[in-house]
Design an enzyme around this catalytic site. Sequence first.
Site, PDB file in Angstrom:
ATOM      1  N   SER A  25      -0.225  -0.571   2.821  1.00  0.00           N
ATOM      2  CA  SER A  25      -1.176  -0.538   1.715  1.00  0.00           C
ATOM      3  C   SER A  25      -0.409  -0.368   0.413  1.00  0.00           C
ATOM      4  CB  SER A  25      -2.151   0.632   1.889  1.00  0.00           C
ATOM      5  OG  SER A  25      -2.901   0.848   0.715  1.00  0.00           O
ATOM      6  N   TYR A  61      -3.500   9.183   3.857  1.00  0.00           N
ATOM      7  CA  TYR A  61      -3.408   7.738   4.056  1.00  0.00           C
ATOM      8  C   TYR A  61      -2.169   7.162   3.367  1.00  0.00           C
ATOM      9  CZ  TYR A  61      -4.855   2.817   3.946  1.00  0.00           C
ATOM     10  OH  TYR A  61      -4.913   1.453   4.079  1.00  0.00           O
TER      11      TYR A  61
END
Length: 238
Positions: free
Chosen positions: A124, A137
């Site tokens: 990401s 995350y």
Amino acid sequence: LAARGARVALLDLLADKADEVAQQIKADGGQAVALPCNVLDPTSIQAALDSILKAFGRVDVLINGAGGNRPGATVPRDGVFTDLSLEEIEKVFALNYKGTLLPTQVFCKQFAKQGHGSIVNTSSMSAILPLTNVIGYSNAKAAVTNLTRWLAVQVKVDFPKADIRVNEIAPGFLDTARIDALRAEGKWDQRLSTIPIKRPGTAEEVAELVLFLCGPHGRWISGEAITVSGGEVRKAAR
């Protein structure tokens, strides 16, 4: 991938969801199978691989797409990072990091037997520009990036006769159901203000990069983490 002629195996913890996509591929004239798989269970992964080999006879590409976040691993907008739940962060790390490593371990054995294979991990943009409130995350995806670069070297050490490549895509702000909450008045424009191209990306635009990395034009690319973010590389959004 299916539209370009690939036979696709869709692995998902929720097999019915994978089957929906498989049926769509078949309706469009492609070949696909949907298989239940828990990416945190090597036995489940091996069973899925065995089913793929039974259906198609070989496997050439592994796309590690499992991932996600949990509320307890995200700092509330009116809270502080000391409120984070270590248990929730560990679950996020397990899904994103172990959920990439374990399938890679299982599939690499088959790639070594065949003499080749291409792996694309999903990270990401938040691994590069940590979003201010999603520490679990962001950190987990940063670990995936490090793993990708390490694997690109290690697979050649462990399987020197096999042509195995490992790369990573790091998508930014994509126009999917996951961002529906930001469509509320004010939040959408605020989020787009950090993206130089001034729009979210699409799943199709990310898929084209995956196709390139897996295909013949990407044969000399390995160990790369490629950001697909509309130019958003200098400013993180809260």
